[in-house]
Each structure stands twice: as structure tokens, then as C-alpha cells.
Scaffold this motif. Sequence first.
Motif, PDB file in Angstrom:
ATOM      1  N   GLU A 280      59.297 -75.334-112.220  1.00  0.00           N
ATOM      2  CA  GLU A 280      58.139 -74.717-112.873  1.00  0.00           C
ATOM      3  C   GLU A 280      58.182 -74.965-114.379  1.00  0.00           C
ATOM      4  OE1 GLU A 280      56.339 -73.805-110.373  1.00  0.00           O
ATOM      5  OE2 GLU A 280      58.120 -74.126-109.149  1.00  0.00           O
ATOM      6  N   PHE A 281      59.388 -74.974-114.934  1.00  0.00           N
ATOM      7  CA  PHE A 281      59.570 -75.311-116.351  1.00  0.00           C
ATOM      8  C   PHE A 281      59.058 -76.725-116.622  1.00  0.00           C
ATOM      9  CE2 PHE A 281      62.065 -76.932-119.921  1.00  0.00           C
ATOM     10  CZ  PHE A 281      62.095 -75.867-120.819  1.00  0.00           C
ATOM     11  N   ILE A 282      59.432 -77.650-115.745  1.00  0.00           N
ATOM     12  CA  ILE A 282      59.010 -79.041-115.898  1.00  0.00           C
ATOM     13  C   ILE A 282      57.501 -79.174-115.726  1.00  0.00           C
ATOM     14  CG2 ILE A 282      59.207 -81.352-114.889  1.00  0.00           C
ATOM     15  CD1 ILE A 282      62.131 -80.523-114.096  1.00  0.00           C
ATOM     16  N   LYS A 283      56.929 -78.402-114.783  1.00  0.00           N
ATOM     17  CA  LYS A 283      55.476 -78.435-114.563  1.00  0.00           C
ATOM     18  C   LYS A 283      54.706 -77.757-115.696  1.00  0.00           C
ATOM     19  CE  LYS A 283      55.939 -78.233-109.516  1.00  0.00           C
ATOM     20  NZ  LYS A 283      55.763 -77.358-108.328  1.00  0.00           N
ATOM     21  N   HIS A 284      55.446 -76.991-116.505  1.00  0.00           N
ATOM     22  CA  HIS A 284      54.861 -76.332-117.670  1.00  0.00           C
ATOM     23  C   HIS A 284      53.840 -75.250-117.262  1.00  0.00           C
ATOM     24  CE1 HIS A 284      53.850 -76.251-122.032  1.00  0.00           C
ATOM     25  NE2 HIS A 284      55.027 -76.846-122.133  1.00  0.00           N
ATOM     26  N   ASN A 285      54.164 -74.499-116.205  1.00  0.00           N
ATOM     27  CA  ASN A 285      53.246 -73.443-115.771  1.00  0.00           C
ATOM     28  C   ASN A 285      53.710 -72.032-116.146  1.00  0.00           C
ATOM     29  OD1 ASN A 285      55.210 -72.693-113.870  1.00  0.00           O
ATOM     30  ND2 ASN A 285      54.230 -73.824-112.194  1.00  0.00           N
ATOM     31  N   GLY A 286      54.853 -71.928-116.815  1.00  0.00           N
ATOM     32  CA  GLY A 286      55.318 -70.638-117.322  1.00  0.00           C
ATOM     33  C   GLY A 286      56.089 -69.785-116.350  1.00  0.00           C
ATOM     34  N   ASN A 287      56.135 -70.169-115.081  1.00  0.00           N
ATOM     35  CA  ASN A 287      56.757 -69.318-114.061  1.00  0.00           C
ATOM     36  C   ASN A 287      58.255 -69.595-113.904  1.00  0.00           C
ATOM     37  OD1 ASN A 287      54.340 -67.981-113.371  1.00  0.00           O
ATOM     38  ND2 ASN A 287      53.736 -69.718-112.092  1.00  0.00           N
ATOM     39  N   PHE A 288      58.991 -69.401-114.978  1.00  0.00           N
ATOM     40  CA  PHE A 288      60.443 -69.571-114.950  1.00  0.00           C
ATOM     41  C   PHE A 288      61.089 -68.390-115.658  1.00  0.00           C
ATOM     42  CE2 PHE A 288      58.737 -71.748-118.646  1.00  0.00           C
ATOM     43  CZ  PHE A 288      59.526 -71.285-119.692  1.00  0.00           C
ATOM     44  N   THR A 289      62.361 -68.153-115.345  1.00  0.00           N
ATOM     45  CA  THR A 289      63.030 -66.961-115.857  1.00  0.00           C
ATOM     46  C   THR A 289      64.484 -67.248-116.222  1.00  0.00           C
ATOM     47  OG1 THR A 289      63.702 -66.255-113.629  1.00  0.00           O
ATOM     48  CG2 THR A 289      61.608 -65.393-114.471  1.00  0.00           C
ATOM     49  N   VAL A 290      65.047 -66.320-116.983  1.00  0.00           N
ATOM     50  CA  VAL A 290      66.486 -66.224-117.211  1.00  0.00           C
ATOM     51  C   VAL A 290      66.972 -65.026-116.412  1.00  0.00           C
ATOM     52  CG1 VAL A 290      68.310 -65.831-118.904  1.00  0.00           C
ATOM     53  CG2 VAL A 290      66.292 -67.167-119.547  1.00  0.00           C
ATOM     54  N   ASN A 291      67.956 -65.232-115.542  1.00  0.00           N
ATOM     55  CA  ASN A 291      68.457 -64.156-114.683  1.00  0.00           C
ATOM     56  C   ASN A 291      69.908 -63.849-115.010  1.00  0.00           C
ATOM     57  OD1 ASN A 291      66.006 -64.680-113.408  1.00  0.00           O
ATOM     58  ND2 ASN A 291      66.946 -65.639-111.622  1.00  0.00           N
ATOM     59  N   ILE A 292      70.206 -62.581-115.282  1.00  0.00           N
ATOM     60  CA  ILE A 292      71.587 -62.140-115.494  1.00  0.00           C
ATOM     61  C   ILE A 292      71.820 -60.888-114.656  1.00  0.00           C
ATOM     62  CG2 ILE A 292      73.345 -61.387-117.129  1.00  0.00           C
ATOM     63  CD1 ILE A 292      71.826 -62.770-119.352  1.00  0.00           C
ATOM     64  N   ALA A 293      72.861 -60.927-113.818  1.00  0.00           N
ATOM     65  CA  ALA A 293      73.204 -59.779-112.979  1.00  0.00           C
ATOM     66  C   ALA A 293      74.672 -59.425-113.167  1.00  0.00           C
ATOM     67  CB  ALA A 293      72.914 -60.073-111.508  1.00  0.00           C
ATOM     68  N   PHE A 294      74.973 -58.160-112.935  1.00  0.00           N
ATOM     69  CA  PHE A 294      76.359 -57.693-112.946  1.00  0.00           C
ATOM     70  C   PHE A 294      76.662 -57.098-111.580  1.00  0.00           C
ATOM     71  CE2 PHE A 294      79.766 -54.616-113.802  1.00  0.00           C
ATOM     72  CZ  PHE A 294      80.655 -55.409-114.518  1.00  0.00           C
ATOM     73  N   VAL A 295      77.754 -57.557-110.993  1.00  0.00           N
ATOM     74  CA  VAL A 295      78.112 -57.174-109.630  1.00  0.00           C
ATOM     75  C   VAL A 295      79.420 -56.392-109.634  1.00  0.00           C
ATOM     76  CG1 VAL A 295      78.886 -58.111-107.403  1.00  0.00           C
ATOM     77  CG2 VAL A 295      76.873 -59.071-108.535  1.00  0.00           C
ATOM     78  N   HIS A 296      79.434 -55.307-108.862  1.00  0.00           N
ATOM     79  CA  HIS A 296      80.639 -54.509-108.678  1.00  0.00           C
ATOM     80  C   HIS A 296      80.894 -54.335-107.192  1.00  0.00           C
ATOM     81  CE1 HIS A 296      82.715 -50.381-108.587  1.00  0.00           C
ATOM     82  NE2 HIS A 296      83.617 -51.259-108.999  1.00  0.00           N
ATOM     83  N   ARG A 297      82.049 -54.781-106.742  1.00  0.00           N
ATOM     84  CA  ARG A 297      82.412 -54.697-105.321  1.00  0.00           C
ATOM     85  C   ARG A 297      81.321 -55.285-104.430  1.00  0.00           C
ATOM     86  NH1 ARG A 297      85.325 -48.690-104.983  1.00  0.00           N
ATOM     87  NH2 ARG A 297      87.081 -49.218-106.364  1.00  0.00           N
ATOM     88  N   GLN A 298      80.859 -56.449-104.819  1.00  0.00           N
ATOM     89  CA  GLN A 298      79.906 -57.267-104.055  1.00  0.00           C
ATOM     90  C   GLN A 298      78.473 -56.719-104.048  1.00  0.00           C
ATOM     91  OE1 GLN A 298      82.205 -57.900-100.220  1.00  0.00           O
ATOM     92  NE2 GLN A 298      81.958 -60.023-100.911  1.00  0.00           N
ATOM     93  N   ARG A 299      78.202 -55.710-104.862  1.00  0.00           N
ATOM     94  CA  ARG A 299      76.853 -55.162-104.949  1.00  0.00           C
ATOM     95  C   ARG A 299      76.295 -55.351-106.355  1.00  0.00           C
ATOM     96  NH1 ARG A 299      75.310 -53.997 -99.611  1.00  0.00           N
ATOM     97  NH2 ARG A 299      77.164 -53.228 -98.526  1.00  0.00           N
ATOM     98  N   SER A 300      75.038 -55.741-106.415  1.00  0.00           N
ATOM     99  CA  SER A 300      74.386 -55.894-107.713  1.00  0.00           C
ATOM    100  C   SER A 300      74.055 -54.516-108.274  1.00  0.00           C
ATOM    101  CB  SER A 300      73.104 -56.717-107.554  1.00  0.00           C
ATOM    102  OG  SER A 300      72.440 -56.846-108.794  1.00  0.00           O
ATOM    103  N   ILE A 301      74.530 -54.235-109.495  1.00  0.00           N
ATOM    104  CA  ILE A 301      74.294 -52.911-110.080  1.00  0.00           C
ATOM    105  C   ILE A 301      73.552 -52.984-111.417  1.00  0.00           C
ATOM    106  CG2 ILE A 301      76.270 -51.891-108.890  1.00  0.00           C
ATOM    107  CD1 ILE A 301      77.762 -51.964-111.601  1.00  0.00           C
ATOM    108  N   LEU A 302      73.362 -54.169-111.947  1.00  0.00           N
ATOM    109  CA  LEU A 302      72.578 -54.354-113.172  1.00  0.00           C
ATOM    110  C   LEU A 302      71.882 -55.700-113.078  1.00  0.00           C
ATOM    111  CD1 LEU A 302      73.611 -53.782-116.870  1.00  0.00           C
ATOM    112  CD2 LEU A 302      72.733 -56.016-116.163  1.00  0.00           C
ATOM    113  N   GLY A 303      70.629 -55.710-113.503  1.00  0.00           N
ATOM    114  CA  GLY A 303      69.897 -56.966-113.476  1.00  0.00           C
ATOM    115  C   GLY A 303      68.901 -57.077-114.607  1.00  0.00           C
ATOM    116  N   VAL A 304      68.794 -58.264-115.158  1.00  0.00           N
ATOM    117  CA  VAL A 304      67.776 -58.591-116.164  1.00  0.00           C
ATOM    118  C   VAL A 304      67.108 -59.895-115.746  1.00  0.00           C
ATOM    119  CG1 VAL A 304      67.283 -59.173-118.568  1.00  0.00           C
ATOM    120  CG2 VAL A 304      69.063 -57.488-118.031  1.00  0.00           C
ATOM    121  N   VAL A 305      65.782 -59.879-115.689  1.00  0.00           N
ATOM    122  CA  VAL A 305      65.001 -61.085-115.431  1.00  0.00           C
ATOM    123  C   VAL A 305      64.006 -61.219-116.576  1.00  0.00           C
ATOM    124  CG1 VAL A 305      63.336 -62.208-113.902  1.00  0.00           C
ATOM    125  CG2 VAL A 305      65.250 -60.925-112.925  1.00  0.00           C
ATOM    126  N   HIS A 306      64.179 -62.260-117.375  1.00  0.00           N
ATOM    127  CA  HIS A 306      63.331 -62.462-118.548  1.00  0.00           C
ATOM    128  C   HIS A 306      62.470 -63.702-118.363  1.00  0.00           C
ATOM    129  CE1 HIS A 306      61.897 -62.678-122.616  1.00  0.00           C
ATOM    130  NE2 HIS A 306      62.564 -63.783-122.882  1.00  0.00           N
TER     131      HIS A 306
END
Length: 266
Positions: free
Chosen positions: A93-119
Motif C-alpha cells: 500500500e505504501f508503494i501504491k501510495h494509497n495511505g493505507n500503511f501503518t507502524v505496529n508496535i506490540a508488547f507481549v507478556h507470557r505469549q499474550r499481547s498487552i500493549l499495542g500501538v498502530v500508527h
Amino acid sequence: MELSLMDLHQIKEIAIRAGALLMEIYDSSYEVKTKEDQSPVTKADLTSNAFIIKELKKLYPNILILSEETKDDLNRLRHELLFIIDPLDGTKEFIKHNGNFTVNIAFVHRQRSILGVVHAPALKKTYYALKGLGAYEDNEDALNRCISVTDKLTDLNLVGSASHRSLEDEKLVEENALQIKTYKQLGSALKGCMVASGEADVYYRFGKTGEWDTAAMQIIVEEAGGIFREINGKPMIYNRFNPFNEKGFFAVNRKENIWTVPSVKI
């Protein structure tokens, strides 16, 4: 390790700054290379990846990082804590220049996602959540807007992948056509965030995905009141030996909208 709102704020700022680096490249000329799995990679992926890893290591030097763009360090399997990042989710989507792309950062504790940011830098939107504290969105009109899923069972807005449409997708749409009002296809973790914010109601994805594709948006969907599972209804876990989920997944607003395994217990 117990995370605080300060941790969430600092990690969100890293995602936003990585997004700014992506936007510097977005309107420039750059080479598109092909990885071994035939997916594209650009200077933007690698620049964002290096920045996020550097900044996370400054704040959390002892926590390992699983990234789509970095060789997997299996020492992570010995640890309860892990960052999972996708420095550019939606490279196509970045290459197509349509804006539908993100930065994803997650924090996992004991195999479960407990924090997430999608920008989503091109859309000027940021979604984020910390377990037990709800899900939020920042956009051009408001900051810290608490978001939640809808309670709709009919006239549903379905979202799906723009780059990975499958026969299973077509069958699902056909079998549930009476409940579906609209069907929109787009890229990246934005689809899960749309379910979390009520812009969409249902999101199904069949086929192979990486932990970096889902970890951040999962906690955002769940903290917004939604349901996020593997396509077979089993809970999604992280920091596995194989970081790929071969089955697919769904994010839905209500358990009644689980169409692949309607009898699953939530």
C-alpha cells in the motif's frame, strides 16, 4: 514487568517518529526489492525498523524484539517479555501510495499481547491500548478519544485484505451476504483498528500472517470490546517458535458474528 501509561506514551511516540521517517521517503524515489518470500521491501521498511529497534533498546535494553525485517533471535523463547514490531505494515500500500500503511508496535507478556500501538502516518491517525485501560485513537480532530466496537448484528460493515483476497473470503461474503451492508478492502492493521473504533464491524483474514501483523491490533480490538481469535476460534498467542499463523484470524464486534466457528466459547 508492569507497564504504565508512561510506557504507552513513550512507545506511541516511537511509532509516531518512525511514521515521520516513513513519510520522508513516501514522496521520494526509492528502490523496491523482493524478499525470499516474494514480498516487497523498501528503504522505508528498513529505516523505520532500525529506528524503532534503536529507540526501544534505549528504554528497554533487556527485552528482545521480534521484527518482520530482522533475523529471528530464538533466545526470545526463553523470555516472558517480548516486543513485536512491523516497521511498515502494508508495504504494498505504501508503494501504491494509497495511505493505507501503518507502524505496529506490540508488547507481549507470557505469549499474550498487552500493549499495542498502530500508527497510520499518511492518515494522521494513531490507535493504542494497554490491557485493562481501554483503547484510544488520536486523529486531527481529537486526542485520547476512547473507542469501542459496535453492537450491530445486521447491516454489517465488513473489511478485508486488499492484497490477499482468497476463495475463502469470497465464500464467506457469499454465505453471509444478508448480514453484510458494505465490504471494503484495504491494507495493514488499519482493518482491525476500524473494527475497534466502530468504523467496521467484522474483519476476517484467511491464510498466512506473521505475529507482527496482528499483535498490536489484537489488544486494541480487545480493549475496545471486540473479539480477536484464530480463524478456528482458538486464542491467539505470541512468541511461538514459528512466528507465522498459518490459519488466519478474525476480529469481530460480537460473538454472534463469528461465522467460521459459531459454537466457539468466548
